[in-house]
Design a protein around this motif. Structure first.
Motif, PDB file in Angstrom:
ATOM      1  N   THR A  34       0.862  -1.170   0.000  1.00 24.21           N
ATOM      2  CA  THR A  34       0.000   0.000   0.000  1.00 24.21           C
ATOM      3  C   THR A  34       0.905   1.228   0.000  1.00 24.21           C
ATOM      4  N   LEU A  35       0.322   2.396   0.135  1.00 22.28           N
ATOM      5  CA  LEU A  35       1.132   3.609   0.221  1.00 22.28           C
ATOM      6  C   LEU A  35       1.901   3.678   1.528  1.00 22.28           C
ATOM      7  N   GLU A  36       1.483   2.870   2.515  1.00 22.77           N
ATOM      8  CA  GLU A  36       2.099   2.955   3.843  1.00 22.77           C
ATOM      9  C   GLU A  36       2.993   1.781   4.188  1.00 22.77           C
ATOM     10  N   LYS A  37       2.733   0.580   3.602  1.00 24.61           N
ATOM     11  CA  LYS A  37       3.473  -0.584   4.077  1.00 24.61           C
ATOM     12  C   LYS A  37       3.385  -1.753   3.109  1.00 24.61           C
ATOM     13  N   ILE A  38       4.297  -2.726   3.314  1.00 24.70           N
ATOM     14  CA  ILE A  38       4.240  -3.994   2.601  1.00 24.70           C
ATOM     15  C   ILE A  38       3.036  -4.787   3.086  1.00 24.70           C
ATOM     16  N   ILE A  39       2.369  -5.482   2.186  1.00 26.04           N
ATOM     17  CA  ILE A  39       1.281  -6.379   2.567  1.00 26.04           C
ATOM     18  C   ILE A  39       1.881  -7.758   2.832  1.00 26.04           C
ATOM     19  N   GLY A  40       1.828  -8.184   4.092  1.00 23.01           N
ATOM     20  CA  GLY A  40       2.391  -9.487   4.435  1.00 23.01           C
ATOM     21  C   GLY A  40       3.896  -9.468   4.435  1.00 23.01           C
ATOM     22  N   GLN A  41       4.500 -10.366   3.632  1.00 20.81           N
ATOM     23  CA  GLN A  41       5.945 -10.492   3.569  1.00 20.81           C
ATOM     24  C   GLN A  41       6.393 -10.519   2.111  1.00 20.81           C
ATOM     25  N   TYR A  42       7.659 -10.193   1.913  1.00 23.78           N
ATOM     26  CA  TYR A  42       8.236 -10.297   0.580  1.00 23.78           C
ATOM     27  C   TYR A  42       8.260 -11.761   0.124  1.00 23.78           C
ATOM     28  N   ASP A  43       8.093 -11.949  -1.189  1.00 23.74           N
ATOM     29  CA  ASP A  43       8.367 -13.224  -1.862  1.00 23.74           C
ATOM     30  C   ASP A  43       7.510 -14.386  -1.371  1.00 23.74           C
ATOM     31  N   ASP A  44       6.301 -14.097  -0.911  1.00 25.26           N
ATOM     32  CA  ASP A  44       5.366 -15.145  -0.493  1.00 25.26           C
ATOM     33  C   ASP A  44       4.065 -14.963  -1.262  1.00 25.26           C
ATOM     34  N   PRO A  45       3.834 -15.766  -2.337  1.00 29.55           N
ATOM     35  CA  PRO A  45       2.642 -15.586  -3.171  1.00 29.55           C
ATOM     36  C   PRO A  45       1.328 -15.715  -2.407  1.00 29.55           C
ATOM     37  N   ARG A  46       1.337 -16.328  -1.225  1.00 27.37           N
ATOM     38  CA  ARG A  46       0.093 -16.476  -0.469  1.00 27.37           C
ATOM     39  C   ARG A  46      -0.527 -15.121  -0.148  1.00 27.37           C
ATOM     40  N   TYR A  47       0.307 -14.102  -0.003  1.00 26.42           N
ATOM     41  CA  TYR A  47      -0.235 -12.797   0.354  1.00 26.42           C
ATOM     42  C   TYR A  47      -0.957 -12.115  -0.805  1.00 26.42           C
ATOM     43  N   PHE A  48      -0.861 -12.685  -1.997  1.00 26.00           N
ATOM     44  CA  PHE A  48      -1.677 -12.180  -3.108  1.00 26.00           C
ATOM     45  C   PHE A  48      -3.152 -12.534  -2.912  1.00 26.00           C
ATOM     46  N   HIS A  49      -3.450 -13.427  -1.949  1.00 29.84           N
ATOM     47  CA  HIS A  49      -4.832 -13.739  -1.563  1.00 29.84           C
ATOM     48  C   HIS A  49      -5.319 -12.850  -0.427  1.00 29.84           C
ATOM     49  N   GLU A  50      -4.419 -12.153   0.212  1.00 33.46           N
ATOM     50  CA  GLU A  50      -4.756 -11.346   1.385  1.00 33.46           C
ATOM     51  C   GLU A  50      -5.819 -10.296   1.030  1.00 33.46           C
ATOM     52  N   PRO A  51      -6.937 -10.207   1.786  1.00 36.19           N
ATOM     53  CA  PRO A  51      -7.977  -9.218   1.478  1.00 36.19           C
ATOM     54  C   PRO A  51      -7.455  -7.780   1.388  1.00 36.19           C
ATOM     55  N   GLU A  52      -6.387  -7.474   2.145  1.00 36.99           N
ATOM     56  CA  GLU A  52      -5.828  -6.130   2.119  1.00 36.99           C
ATOM     57  C   GLU A  52      -5.236  -5.776   0.756  1.00 36.99           C
ATOM     58  N   ARG A  53      -5.051  -6.788  -0.096  1.00 34.38           N
ATOM     59  CA  ARG A  53      -4.528  -6.536  -1.447  1.00 34.38           C
ATOM     60  C   ARG A  53      -5.357  -5.511  -2.205  1.00 34.38           C
ATOM     61  N   MET A  54      -6.641  -5.363  -1.841  1.00 32.42           N
ATOM     62  CA  MET A  54      -7.512  -4.411  -2.530  1.00 32.42           C
ATOM     63  C   MET A  54      -6.980  -2.989  -2.416  1.00 32.42           C
ATOM     64  N   TYR A  55      -6.125  -2.746  -1.404  1.00 31.31           N
ATOM     65  CA  TYR A  55      -5.575  -1.407  -1.197  1.00 31.31           C
ATOM     66  C   TYR A  55      -4.156  -1.276  -1.753  1.00 31.31           C
ATOM     67  N   ALA A  56      -3.678  -2.309  -2.436  1.00 29.36           N
ATOM     68  CA  ALA A  56      -2.317  -2.266  -2.985  1.00 29.36           C
ATOM     69  C   ALA A  56      -2.207  -1.186  -4.055  1.00 29.36           C
ATOM     70  N   LYS A  57      -1.081  -0.491  -4.045  1.00 36.21           N
ATOM     71  CA  LYS A  57      -0.797   0.540  -5.039  1.00 36.21           C
ATOM     72  C   LYS A  57       0.423   0.183  -5.888  1.00 36.21           C
ATOM     73  N   ILE A  58       1.051  -0.947  -5.584  1.00 38.73           N
ATOM     74  CA  ILE A  58       2.146  -1.464  -6.390  1.00 38.73           C
ATOM     75  C   ILE A  58       2.190  -2.966  -6.184  1.00 38.73           C
ATOM     76  N   LEU A  59       2.508  -3.711  -7.253  1.00 39.81           N
ATOM     77  CA  LEU A  59       2.728  -5.151  -7.117  1.00 39.81           C
ATOM     78  C   LEU A  59       3.809  -5.569  -8.091  1.00 39.81           C
ATOM     79  N   TRP A  60       4.451  -6.710  -7.793  1.00 40.39           N
ATOM     80  CA  TRP A  60       5.564  -7.153  -8.631  1.00 40.39           C
ATOM     81  C   TRP A  60       5.700  -8.666  -8.526  1.00 40.39           C
TER      82      TRP A  60
END
Length: 303
Positions: free
Chosen positions: A122-148
């Motif tokens: 998000t604009l404020e923080k990493i969602i979950g942890q780096y390099d763990d595809p499971r966090y692409f399921h995280e509901p907070e992903r809806m607020y993501a402003k960058i992904l890679w």
């Protein structure tokens, strides 16, 4: 990118641009954000005059100001709020084009298959942890402003507002993207594939992952991939184009339309020649203050 027209509400923006001094200010702060005193010194003007000009630029939405602690004091720093303005002029009735625009946040994908390195923020923080595809399921992903991700895909479902009584004339997709390099590398090519409704529109080879300097919008706490390239893809009856250059011979007629939705997929497949990953920059990251913008131009059948 800001899209404007001749509506009177845009007058403050146009008035802000109607000055050689203010254009010079925009040029200066595009290189490095500056305070009023620094701008006054660079322009050879008084701080009072420069303050008047910066207020007009801020009113027009072209710059933003923020208080920053620097050198033991607090300074009002001016920086660009926009990197691109598009003006649409009035056209004759015979040339009028109706369109529907949908802005899709980068975290609003419906399907994915990604491989590390990968992540979201998000604009404020990493969602979950780096390099763990499971966090692409995280509901907070809806607020993501960058992904890679290094390889794989993300797919977005976008409502289809074209009515049976309308003829589709053009589809326009604009987004800021780049490679996903370890750290930051300007020379890190990646073959980014664009699909619409499972039809491959074409492949664009990203030259790298930014390369030097910070993204104009990227939050100060972010230290890796800084910005990408704004790519504009247009699908017409004559073919598919990226930034005005032919990308493929795929036409509107080659895409099977679904009644209610479009499916836009961005991928770096494992059989690509250059597997350099993909970074998608949304609003608040990179150099362009926008998410994924999807436009459909249409006309009424029988006109």
């Amino acid at each position: 990118m800001l899209r404007t027209n001749t509506d009177r509400k845009w007058l403050p923006l146009y008035e802000a641009l109607a000055s050689d001094v203010r254009l010079h200010i925009l040029e200066l702060i595009s290189v490095n954000p500056m305070n009023v005193k620094e701008l006054a010194s660079a322009l050879g003007l008084s701080s009072a005059i420069v303050t008047m000009h910066t207020k007009k630029l801020e009113k027009g939405g072209l710059i933003r100001t923020e208080l920053v602690r620097r050198g033991g004091g607090t300074h009002k720093i001016c920086s660009l709020a926009l990197s691109r303005v598009e003006l649409t002029l009035p056209q004759g009735e015979s040339q009028a084009r109706d369109f529907q625009e949908v802005s899709v946040p980068v975290g609003h994908y419906s399907r994915f298959d990604v491989h590390p390195t990968c992540g979201l923020a998000t604009l404020e923080k990493i969602i979950g942890q780096y390099d763990d595809p499971r966090y692409f399921h995280e509901p907070e992903r809806m607020y993501a402003k960058i992904l890679w991700f290094s390889r794989g895909f993300v797919e977005y479902r976008i409502p289809n507002y074209v009515l049976p009584s309308q003829a589709l004339e053009e589809i326009e997709i604009s987004l800021e993207i780049g490679s996903e390099a370890p750290g930051v590398r300007a020379d890190w090519p990646s073959d980014i594939h664009f699909y619409l409704n499972d039809t491959l529109l074409g492949v664009w080879t990203s030259p790298g992952d930014s390369g030097e300097g910070r993204g104009k919008l990227t939050p100060s706490w972010w230290t890796v991939n800084q910005y990408g390239w704004l790519k504009v893809i247009r699908i017409t009856a004559a073919g598919t184009f990226i930034d005005g250059q032919r990308l493929s011979d795929v036409t509107l007629q080659d895409i099977v339309m679904a009644r209610n939705e479009w499916q836009l997929k961005l991928a770096v497949p494992e059989d690509a020649v250059h597997i350099g990953g993909l970074t998608i920059y949304g609003e608040g990251f990179g150099n362009y203050n926008q998410d994924i913008v999807f436009r459909t131009y249409r006309s009424t059948s029988g006109g």
